[in-house]
Design a protein around this motif. Sequence first.
Motif, PDB file in Angstrom:
ATOM      1  N   GLU A   1       0.826  -1.208   0.000  1.00 27.51           N
ATOM      2  CA  GLU A   1       0.000   0.000   0.000  1.00 27.51           C
ATOM      3  C   GLU A   1       0.861   1.258   0.000  1.00 27.51           C
ATOM      4  OE1 GLU A   1      -4.062  -1.668   2.173  1.00 27.51           O
ATOM      5  OE2 GLU A   1      -2.426  -0.875   3.410  1.00 27.51           O
ATOM      6  N   SER A   2       2.008   1.194   0.657  1.00 26.69           N
ATOM      7  CA  SER A   2       2.905   2.355   0.667  1.00 26.69           C
ATOM      8  C   SER A   2       3.492   2.623  -0.712  1.00 26.69           C
ATOM      9  CB  SER A   2       4.040   2.139   1.682  1.00 26.69           C
ATOM     10  OG  SER A   2       4.965   1.165   1.214  1.00 26.69           O
ATOM     11  N   GLN A   3       3.479   1.579  -1.567  1.00 24.89           N
ATOM     12  CA  GLN A   3       3.952   1.729  -2.938  1.00 24.89           C
ATOM     13  C   GLN A   3       2.822   2.148  -3.898  1.00 24.89           C
ATOM     14  OE1 GLN A   3       7.218   1.374  -3.791  1.00 24.89           O
ATOM     15  NE2 GLN A   3       7.636   1.069  -1.626  1.00 24.89           N
ATOM     16  N   GLY A   4       1.639   2.357  -3.335  1.00 23.56           N
ATOM     17  CA  GLY A   4       0.524   2.810  -4.158  1.00 23.56           C
ATOM     18  C   GLY A   4      -0.340   1.708  -4.711  1.00 23.56           C
ATOM     19  N   ILE A   5      -0.192   0.486  -4.195  1.00 18.73           N
ATOM     20  CA  ILE A   5      -1.001  -0.644  -4.646  1.00 18.73           C
ATOM     21  C   ILE A   5      -2.204  -0.799  -3.721  1.00 18.73           C
ATOM     22  CG2 ILE A   5      -1.048  -3.139  -5.001  1.00 18.73           C
ATOM     23  CD1 ILE A   5       1.962  -2.968  -5.620  1.00 18.73           C
ATOM     24  N   ASP A   6      -3.399  -0.782  -4.292  1.00 18.89           N
ATOM     25  CA  ASP A   6      -4.624  -0.992  -3.521  1.00 18.89           C
ATOM     26  C   ASP A   6      -4.781  -2.484  -3.268  1.00 18.89           C
ATOM     27  OD1 ASP A   6      -7.140  -0.794  -2.351  1.00 18.89           O
ATOM     28  OD2 ASP A   6      -8.162  -0.807  -4.282  1.00 18.89           O
ATOM     29  N   VAL A   7      -4.966  -2.871  -2.012  1.00 21.52           N
ATOM     30  CA  VAL A   7      -5.086  -4.280  -1.645  1.00 21.52           C
ATOM     31  C   VAL A   7      -6.497  -4.550  -1.138  1.00 21.52           C
ATOM     32  CG1 VAL A   7      -4.241  -6.146  -0.177  1.00 21.52           C
ATOM     33  CG2 VAL A   7      -2.634  -4.435  -1.065  1.00 21.52           C
ATOM     34  N   GLY A   8      -7.169  -5.522  -1.739  1.00 20.95           N
ATOM     35  CA  GLY A   8      -8.494  -5.915  -1.305  1.00 20.95           C
ATOM     36  C   GLY A   8      -8.488  -7.324  -0.759  1.00 20.95           C
ATOM     37  N   LEU A   9      -8.869  -7.486   0.515  1.00 20.82           N
ATOM     38  CA  LEU A   9      -8.891  -8.802   1.152  1.00 20.82           C
ATOM     39  C   LEU A   9     -10.327  -9.300   1.308  1.00 20.82           C
ATOM     40  CD1 LEU A   9      -6.248  -8.209   3.985  1.00 20.82           C
ATOM     41  CD2 LEU A   9      -5.888  -9.198   1.707  1.00 20.82           C
ATOM     42  N   GLU A  10     -10.467 -10.623   1.420  1.00 25.13           N
ATOM     43  CA  GLU A  10     -11.784 -11.251   1.526  1.00 25.13           C
ATOM     44  C   GLU A  10     -12.715 -10.721   0.425  1.00 25.13           C
ATOM     45  OE1 GLU A  10     -12.848 -12.396   5.885  1.00 25.13           O
ATOM     46  OE2 GLU A  10     -12.054 -10.354   5.964  1.00 25.13           O
ATOM     47  N   GLU A  11     -12.175 -10.735  -0.777  1.00 23.55           N
ATOM     48  CA  GLU A  11     -12.870 -10.136  -1.918  1.00 23.55           C
ATOM     49  C   GLU A  11     -12.777 -11.102  -3.108  1.00 23.55           C
ATOM     50  OE1 GLU A  11     -13.069  -5.685  -3.949  1.00 23.55           O
ATOM     51  OE2 GLU A  11     -11.664  -6.115  -2.343  1.00 23.55           O
ATOM     52  N   SER A  12     -13.859 -11.774  -3.404  1.00 23.69           N
ATOM     53  CA  SER A  12     -13.875 -12.731  -4.502  1.00 23.69           C
ATOM     54  C   SER A  12     -14.360 -12.066  -5.786  1.00 23.69           C
ATOM     55  CB  SER A  12     -14.792 -13.912  -4.169  1.00 23.69           C
ATOM     56  OG  SER A  12     -14.297 -14.632  -3.061  1.00 23.69           O
ATOM     57  N   VAL A  13     -13.812 -12.501  -6.911  1.00 20.82           N
ATOM     58  CA  VAL A  13     -14.179 -11.943  -8.204  1.00 20.82           C
ATOM     59  C   VAL A  13     -15.448 -12.620  -8.715  1.00 20.82           C
ATOM     60  CG1 VAL A  13     -13.462 -11.667 -10.606  1.00 20.82           C
ATOM     61  CG2 VAL A  13     -11.812 -11.330  -8.763  1.00 20.82           C
ATOM     62  N   VAL A  14     -16.415 -11.803  -9.132  1.00 22.34           N
ATOM     63  CA  VAL A  14     -17.683 -12.299  -9.658  1.00 22.34           C
ATOM     64  C   VAL A  14     -17.632 -12.404 -11.175  1.00 22.34           C
ATOM     65  CG1 VAL A  14     -20.148 -11.825  -9.870  1.00 22.34           C
ATOM     66  CG2 VAL A  14     -18.964 -11.350  -7.712  1.00 22.34           C
ATOM     67  N   GLY A  15     -16.975 -11.438 -11.822  1.00 23.08           N
ATOM     68  CA  GLY A  15     -16.913 -11.460 -13.277  1.00 23.08           C
ATOM     69  C   GLY A  15     -15.998 -10.381 -13.817  1.00 23.08           C
ATOM     70  N   VAL A  16     -15.612 -10.555 -15.077  1.00 25.02           N
ATOM     71  CA  VAL A  16     -14.844  -9.554 -15.812  1.00 25.02           C
ATOM     72  C   VAL A  16     -15.731  -9.062 -16.943  1.00 25.02           C
ATOM     73  CG1 VAL A  16     -12.756  -9.102 -17.148  1.00 25.02           C
ATOM     74  CG2 VAL A  16     -12.690 -10.740 -15.262  1.00 25.02           C
ATOM     75  N   HIS A  17     -15.827  -7.738 -17.114  1.00 22.20           N
ATOM     76  CA  HIS A  17     -16.769  -7.167 -18.068  1.00 22.20           C
ATOM     77  C   HIS A  17     -16.060  -6.261 -19.070  1.00 22.20           C
ATOM     78  CE1 HIS A  17     -19.844  -8.726 -15.398  1.00 22.20           C
ATOM     79  NE2 HIS A  17     -19.325  -8.036 -14.393  1.00 22.20           N
ATOM     80  N   GLY A  18     -16.645  -6.173 -20.252  1.00 20.40           N
ATOM     81  CA  GLY A  18     -16.106  -5.290 -21.275  1.00 20.40           C
ATOM     82  C   GLY A  18     -16.697  -5.596 -22.629  1.00 20.40           C
ATOM     83  N   ALA A  19     -16.658  -4.618 -23.525  1.00 21.13           N
ATOM     84  CA  ALA A  19     -17.154  -4.783 -24.884  1.00 21.13           C
ATOM     85  C   ALA A  19     -15.982  -5.144 -25.789  1.00 21.13           C
ATOM     86  CB  ALA A  19     -17.823  -3.496 -25.362  1.00 21.13           C
ATOM     87  N   GLY A  20     -15.757  -6.447 -25.956  1.00 20.87           N
ATOM     88  CA  GLY A  20     -14.672  -6.907 -26.813  1.00 20.87           C
ATOM     89  C   GLY A  20     -13.326  -7.017 -26.136  1.00 20.87           C
ATOM     90  N   LYS A  21     -13.165  -6.429 -24.936  1.00 25.99           N
ATOM     91  CA  LYS A  21     -11.931  -6.545 -24.153  1.00 25.99           C
ATOM     92  C   LYS A  21     -12.247  -6.164 -22.718  1.00 25.99           C
ATOM     93  CE  LYS A  21     -10.243  -1.885 -25.236  1.00 25.99           C
ATOM     94  NZ  LYS A  21     -10.257  -1.336 -23.866  1.00 25.99           N
ATOM     95  N   THR A  22     -11.307  -6.414 -21.824  1.00 31.16           N
ATOM     96  CA  THR A  22     -11.557  -6.126 -20.415  1.00 31.16           C
ATOM     97  C   THR A  22     -11.694  -4.622 -20.178  1.00 31.16           C
ATOM     98  OG1 THR A  22      -9.182  -6.056 -19.939  1.00 31.16           O
ATOM     99  CG2 THR A  22     -10.288  -8.161 -19.645  1.00 31.16           C
ATOM    100  N   GLU A  23     -12.711  -4.282 -19.376  1.00 27.57           N
ATOM    101  CA  GLU A  23     -12.914  -2.892 -18.989  1.00 27.57           C
ATOM    102  C   GLU A  23     -13.131  -2.751 -17.488  1.00 27.57           C
ATOM    103  OE1 GLU A  23     -16.145  -1.416 -21.304  1.00 27.57           O
ATOM    104  OE2 GLU A  23     -15.116  -1.689 -23.222  1.00 27.57           O
ATOM    105  N   ALA A  24     -13.625  -3.820 -16.857  1.00 23.79           N
ATOM    106  CA  ALA A  24     -13.910  -3.747 -15.420  1.00 23.79           C
ATOM    107  C   ALA A  24     -13.903  -5.134 -14.805  1.00 23.79           C
ATOM    108  CB  ALA A  24     -15.264  -3.082 -15.174  1.00 23.79           C
ATOM    109  N   VAL A  25     -13.549  -5.183 -13.523  1.00 20.06           N
ATOM    110  CA  VAL A  25     -13.629  -6.401 -12.733  1.00 20.06           C
ATOM    111  C   VAL A  25     -14.666  -6.178 -11.639  1.00 20.06           C
ATOM    112  CG1 VAL A  25     -12.430  -7.888 -11.081  1.00 20.06           C
ATOM    113  CG2 VAL A  25     -11.274  -7.171 -13.179  1.00 20.06           C
ATOM    114  N   GLU A  26     -15.627  -7.094 -11.568  1.00 27.02           N
ATOM    115  CA  GLU A  26     -16.659  -7.022 -10.544  1.00 27.02           C
ATOM    116  C   GLU A  26     -16.323  -8.010  -9.432  1.00 27.02           C
ATOM    117  OE1 GLU A  26     -21.434  -7.999  -9.908  1.00 27.02           O
ATOM    118  OE2 GLU A  26     -20.510  -8.174 -11.902  1.00 27.02           O
ATOM    119  N   THR A  27     -16.213  -7.505  -8.204  1.00 24.47           N
ATOM    120  CA  THR A  27     -16.023  -8.369  -7.047  1.00 24.47           C
ATOM    121  C   THR A  27     -17.304  -8.372  -6.221  1.00 24.47           C
ATOM    122  OG1 THR A  27     -15.255  -6.734  -5.408  1.00 24.47           O
ATOM    123  CG2 THR A  27     -13.634  -7.545  -7.017  1.00 24.47           C
TER     124      THR A  27
END
Length: 315
Positions: A190-216
Amino acid sequence: MHIVVIGNGVAGNSAAKGALRNPDTRVTLIDGDTTPYYSACVLPDYVSGDIPRERVVLESPGQASTRFERCQGKRVSAIDPLKKEVLFTEASSTPFDRLILAAGSVPLIPPVQGSDLPGNFTLKTLDDATRIRQWALGNAVVIGSGLIGIEAAIALRKLGKKVTLIEAMDRIGPRILDPVMAERVKQTLESQGIDVGLEESVVGVHGAGKTEAVETEKRDLKADLVVWATGMKPQSTLAGDAGITLGENDGILVDASMQTSAQGVYAVGDVAEYPDPLFSEPRLNLFWYFGVGQGRVAGMNAAGLRSEFPPTLQM
């Protein structure tokens, strides 16, 4: 004596080097890809731009030997331990006196909606790393916080990208870190600027023809690029189809000489299940130093030079 090695990773190349210790051996190393022998350990440094591609490539074990042949671009369809033959997809074959299986492992990606969209990557091979470097991105999501996930997140952050690291468990590196150390790693990231999400499962990856968003389960994240670091599985199908005994984790069961249940056939590296002295059971050991040591031992034994791989703890 002709020894055939299947696999162009560290285990396969170490096996070839071990076998060549006997001056009466001839070694053929087979790999379905045409990528040169390289270090998988430094792929994150290549992604980040810390090192150029040339420094990822390693020296071949038999570059100065007329007894060593690297046969690339030929895919193996089956092995026959009784006839002592390796069969290729183009209906050709090669005989062997001894065979060493070092096909490695492949990434496991959960069956999540959208995980097949362009922009989804793993960081397992040199080609993976090159494609990540060439992908235009502003926001990256790394899923899984084992060693590969952590290093991938750091590499992408070094490129100046917004990076989110997602972990389904309650701490970073749940298989390798205790809660106290995991919290320190989280704070460092986090001190390096990386956002860390714990206890967070991925539901799906969304986008029109390519990745645009990750839904947790908790939020939606912008994502031009997704790196899946959610585990590996051994490439043991060839062995299983040939009747060679596999373990509970689908790895090839071996003894201290790296011998499989088929006489004259050895298995090393990510594909092998070897007795773990801490757990008193065969386990997969998907680490560089296991590949180096097991490969050397298998190569020597295949060449008639007795050697054993000692009880070794994962580090």
